[in-house]
Motif scaffolding. Structure first.
Motif, PDB file in Angstrom:
ATOM      1  N   SER A 183       0.758  -1.276   0.244  1.00  0.00           N
ATOM      2  CA  SER A 183      -0.218  -0.198   0.226  1.00  0.00           C
ATOM      3  C   SER A 183       0.932   1.442  -0.213  1.00  0.00           C
ATOM      4  N   ILE A 184       1.499   0.997   0.672  1.00  0.00           N
ATOM      5  CA  ILE A 184       2.784   3.099   0.519  1.00  0.00           C
ATOM      6  C   ILE A 184       3.295   2.185  -1.183  1.00  0.00           C
ATOM      7  N   SER A 185       3.601   1.440  -1.100  1.00  0.00           N
ATOM      8  CA  SER A 185       4.593   1.369  -3.034  1.00  0.00           C
ATOM      9  C   SER A 185       3.582   2.070  -3.549  1.00  0.00           C
ATOM     10  N   VAL A 186       2.459   1.599  -3.540  1.00  0.00           N
ATOM     11  CA  VAL A 186       1.384   2.304  -4.475  1.00  0.00           C
ATOM     12  C   VAL A 186       0.938   3.372  -4.569  1.00  0.00           C
ATOM     13  N   TYR A 187       1.432   3.795  -2.882  1.00  0.00           N
ATOM     14  CA  TYR A 187       0.831   5.674  -3.349  1.00  0.00           C
ATOM     15  C   TYR A 187       1.982   6.127  -2.986  1.00  0.00           C
ATOM     16  N   GLN A 188       3.488   5.818  -3.185  1.00  0.00           N
ATOM     17  CA  GLN A 188       4.656   5.932  -3.768  1.00  0.00           C
ATOM     18  C   GLN A 188       4.761   6.845  -4.635  1.00  0.00           C
ATOM     19  N   ASN A 216      12.041   5.429 -11.633  1.00  0.00           N
ATOM     20  CA  ASN A 216      12.606   5.170 -10.613  1.00  0.00           C
ATOM     21  C   ASN A 216      10.795   3.938 -10.314  1.00  0.00           C
ATOM     22  N   ARG A 217      11.818   3.333  -9.990  1.00  0.00           N
ATOM     23  CA  ARG A 217      11.404   1.310  -9.480  1.00  0.00           C
ATOM     24  C   ARG A 217      10.691   0.801  -8.408  1.00  0.00           C
ATOM     25  N   VAL A 218       9.872   0.883  -7.514  1.00  0.00           N
ATOM     26  CA  VAL A 218       9.779   0.720  -6.176  1.00  0.00           C
ATOM     27  C   VAL A 218      10.339  -0.611  -5.778  1.00  0.00           C
ATOM     28  N   ALA A 219      11.120  -0.515  -4.684  1.00  0.00           N
ATOM     29  CA  ALA A 219      11.494  -1.500  -3.596  1.00  0.00           C
ATOM     30  C   ALA A 219      11.186  -1.819  -2.817  1.00  0.00           C
ATOM     31  N   GLY A 220      10.152  -1.098  -1.302  1.00  0.00           N
ATOM     32  CA  GLY A 220       9.931  -1.280  -0.710  1.00  0.00           C
ATOM     33  C   GLY A 220      10.932  -1.620   0.626  1.00  0.00           C
ATOM     34  N   ILE A 231       8.999 -11.667  -2.832  1.00  0.00           N
ATOM     35  CA  ILE A 231       8.628 -11.886  -2.355  1.00  0.00           C
ATOM     36  C   ILE A 231       6.977 -11.277  -1.770  1.00  0.00           C
ATOM     37  N   LEU A 232       6.877 -10.280  -2.747  1.00  0.00           N
ATOM     38  CA  LEU A 232       4.770 -10.004  -2.796  1.00  0.00           C
ATOM     39  C   LEU A 232       4.494 -11.088  -3.573  1.00  0.00           C
ATOM     40  N   VAL A 233       5.478 -11.484  -4.798  1.00  0.00           N
ATOM     41  CA  VAL A 233       4.673 -12.662  -5.238  1.00  0.00           C
ATOM     42  C   VAL A 233       4.136 -14.002  -4.993  1.00  0.00           C
ATOM     43  N   VAL A 234       4.965 -14.048  -3.504  1.00  0.00           N
ATOM     44  CA  VAL A 234       4.402 -15.412  -2.740  1.00  0.00           C
ATOM     45  C   VAL A 234       2.875 -15.036  -2.127  1.00  0.00           C
ATOM     46  N   LEU A 264      -0.413  -4.260  -7.860  1.00  0.00           N
ATOM     47  CA  LEU A 264       0.272  -3.814  -8.441  1.00  0.00           C
ATOM     48  C   LEU A 264       1.278  -2.524  -8.019  1.00  0.00           C
ATOM     49  N   ALA A 265       1.836  -2.909  -7.092  1.00  0.00           N
ATOM     50  CA  ALA A 265       2.522  -3.056  -6.473  1.00  0.00           C
ATOM     51  C   ALA A 265       3.971  -3.839  -7.104  1.00  0.00           C
ATOM     52  N   VAL A 266       3.570  -5.078  -7.681  1.00  0.00           N
ATOM     53  CA  VAL A 266       4.594  -6.092  -8.397  1.00  0.00           C
ATOM     54  C   VAL A 266       4.976  -5.090  -9.662  1.00  0.00           C
ATOM     55  N   LEU A 267       3.665  -4.677  -9.881  1.00  0.00           N
ATOM     56  CA  LEU A 267       3.920  -4.188 -11.550  1.00  0.00           C
ATOM     57  C   LEU A 267       4.980  -2.901 -11.160  1.00  0.00           C
ATOM     58  N   TYR A 268       5.481  -1.957 -10.266  1.00  0.00           N
ATOM     59  CA  TYR A 268       5.647  -1.105 -10.258  1.00  0.00           C
ATOM     60  C   TYR A 268       7.498  -1.371 -10.053  1.00  0.00           C
ATOM     61  N   THR A 269       7.061  -2.690  -9.736  1.00  0.00           N
ATOM     62  CA  THR A 269       9.232  -3.003  -9.781  1.00  0.00           C
ATOM     63  C   THR A 269       9.518  -2.687 -10.745  1.00  0.00           C
ATOM     64  N   TYR A 270       8.415  -3.050 -12.090  1.00  0.00           N
ATOM     65  CA  TYR A 270       8.605  -3.170 -13.359  1.00  0.00           C
ATOM     66  C   TYR A 270      10.197  -4.107 -14.010  1.00  0.00           C
TER      67      TYR A 270
END
Length: 484
Positions: A183-188, A216-220, A231-234, A264-270
């Motif tokens: 959620s933080i990554s999607v907001y970011q 920028n690629r989200v990396a948590g 770790i998100l895919v799991v 969405l966060a997985v997608l935003y990691t590119y």
């Protein structure tokens, strides 16, 4: 959710224990105030001590807290960003101490942990043994130092997951941890606040997207988008399972939102490897529990809309993957893929040159340039990683390590298979599906491991412990049914 309480000791003993803990808590809080007037520090110390107290009173609660802390890398963030002591080490010591305390008071020890402990020890001998012949002894020693903590985590988790209810709580602990960071990554990402790392839980480095384009690629909390995607895919299959199978509407809604924000966060990691891993995880989930046609249509529509909303740079990056897989683009024409090809081939060459014991734990980077120069694919004069967990194991620990690690993987899926068969015989389709969802997430994790190395092995050993606990969960359920 109600937690099953630890066997109640004698009231007098419990009163004495809580009195001692109250004195200790008061003393530590006083010390914290004396050291720093910070309200945040006082709050953190008080919260931690309360958690410790609850953990000693209820091991199941402590297990769930530990899993959340581990998945969110709270200890690493506190150490690196705020100079705090290692919370992970302290918590591991508390859990081990609480287990032995329960044994001393009740005479009860957990079951089913011996074989996992033997496997962890066998691989430890390979890791620690590599110190004797590695060219970079310091790196091998650092790897061994990290491994004993990771291996102990596996054994602890096996020892503490003994019942169906605990396994289900653990799954929810993972889901909630994923919802928090995703959620933080999607907001970011959608607000463009990449200069804010949100207390360390939302790194977003500026990295190559495709060609000369950067973004920028989200990396948590990890700091690397590819490992973050792994770790998100799991968690995506777990969210889908809970969205379908939970009885409470509120929990189904939470799980559905979790599936959305985590995807969405997985997608935003590119991360191209992350996208492939997500696809494989969903395919595995569909094989375990074939979905209804309307659900497939809804999911495809959601994915299509999400992809249309992604920027052109994302689609261009995914396009390089499809071009390479179809043979339309040579691996040498794309910087990232060319580098990874060199790294993987170098790992294979190291294994061929050192087939029995490998080059030593965490010694791939210091040997990479020697092998990369022979290939001529990568002109980067920096330390690199193999970008493939299995090639990394082969290169660094040789055939001996590869066989032991391979057997650990075999045993993990054997545990899952045995548990599924057992719960099918017990007529428990919902728990059967939950185990299948966990297995699908693990398949996604290992698929991602085909494209990245083992830089954050703690996640693997945590998931391994959960899987290895399943036979004992089955046995406990059988014993409970017999008593009824």
């Amino acid at each position: 959710m109600s937690l099953t309480h630890w066997e109640t000791p004698s009231p007098r003993w419990l009163i004495i224990l809580f009195a001692i803990l109250a004195i200790v808590i008061g003393a530590l809080v006083g010390m914290a105030v004396g050291i720093s007037p910070s309200v945040y520090l006082l709050f953190a110390v008080t919260l931690f001590l309360v958690i410790v107290l609850l953990t000693i009173a209820n091991l199941e609660f402590g297990l769930l807290v530990f899993i959340v802390l581990t998945y969110l890398r709270v200890s690493d963030i506190a150490v690196h960003n705020y100079g705090a002591p290692s919370v992970a080490r302290i918590f591991i010591a508390i859990l081990v101490g609480a287990i032995f305390l329960r044994w001393a008071v009740t005479g009860h020890l957990p079951k089913g942990w011996l074989k996992p402990a033997v496997l962890v020890l066998a691989y430890a001998l390979v890791i620690f043994g590599s110190i004797l012949y590695a060219s970079d002894i310091a790196s091998a020693e650092a790897s061994a130092s990290d491994y004993w903590k990771d291996g102990l985590i596996t054994i602890l988790i096996v020892a503490l997951i003994q019942k169906k209810s605990t396994f289900r709580y653990v799954i929810w602990a993972l889901i909630l941890a994923g919802i928090f960071v995703a959620s933080i990554s999607v907001y970011q990402y959608n607000t463009g606040t990449f200069d804010n790392n949100y207390w360390g839980f939302a790194e977003a480095p500026l990295l190559n997207i495709v060609g000369v384009t950067e973004g920028n690629r989200v990396a948590g909390p990890i700091g690397d988008p590819n490992f973050y995607a792994q770790i998100l895919v799991v968690l995506v299959p777990l969210c889908i399972n809970r969205m379908i199978s939970e009885k409470r509407t509120l929990l189904r809604i939470i799980a559905g939102l979790g599936a959305l924000v985590i995807t969405l966060a997985v997608l935003y990691t590119y991360s191209r490897g992350g996208i492939i891993a997500l696809v494989f995880a969903l395919i595995a989930l569909a094989l375990y529990r074939p979905p209804r046609l309307p659900m497939v249509g809804i999911f495809v529509a959601i994915v299509a809309v999400a992809l249309l909303l992604m920027p052109d740079a994302f689609l261009d990056r995914m396009g390089t993957l499809t071009n390479v897989l179809s043979g339309e683009q040579d691996t040498r024409s794309e910087v990232s893929i060319r580098g990874r090809t060199s790294e993987m081939l170098s790992a294979w060459d190291m294994f061929i040159d050192h087939p029995i014991l490998g080059v030593g734990a965490d010694n791939y980077p210091v040997n990479y340039q020697t092998y990369a120069r022979k290939l001529g694919l990568d002109n980067r004069a920096t330390l690199r990683e193999p970008h493939n967990l299995f090639l990394e194991v082969a290169a660094e620990t040789g055939l001996l390590g590869l066989l032991i690690f391979g057997y650990i993987l075999f045993y993990i899926f054997q545990c899952i298979h045995r548990a599924r068969l057992g719960f099918a015989q017990l007529g428990d389709p919902q728990f059967l599906d939950l185990i299948g969802a966990f297995s699908a997430g693990l398949i996604g994790y290992l698929t991602a491991a085909m494209f990245i190395h083992g830089a954050y092995p703690r996640y693997f050993w945590l998931l391994a412990g959960i899987a290895m606990a399943l036979p004992q969960v089955l046995q406990t359920q059988k014993e409970a049914l017999i008593k009824e």
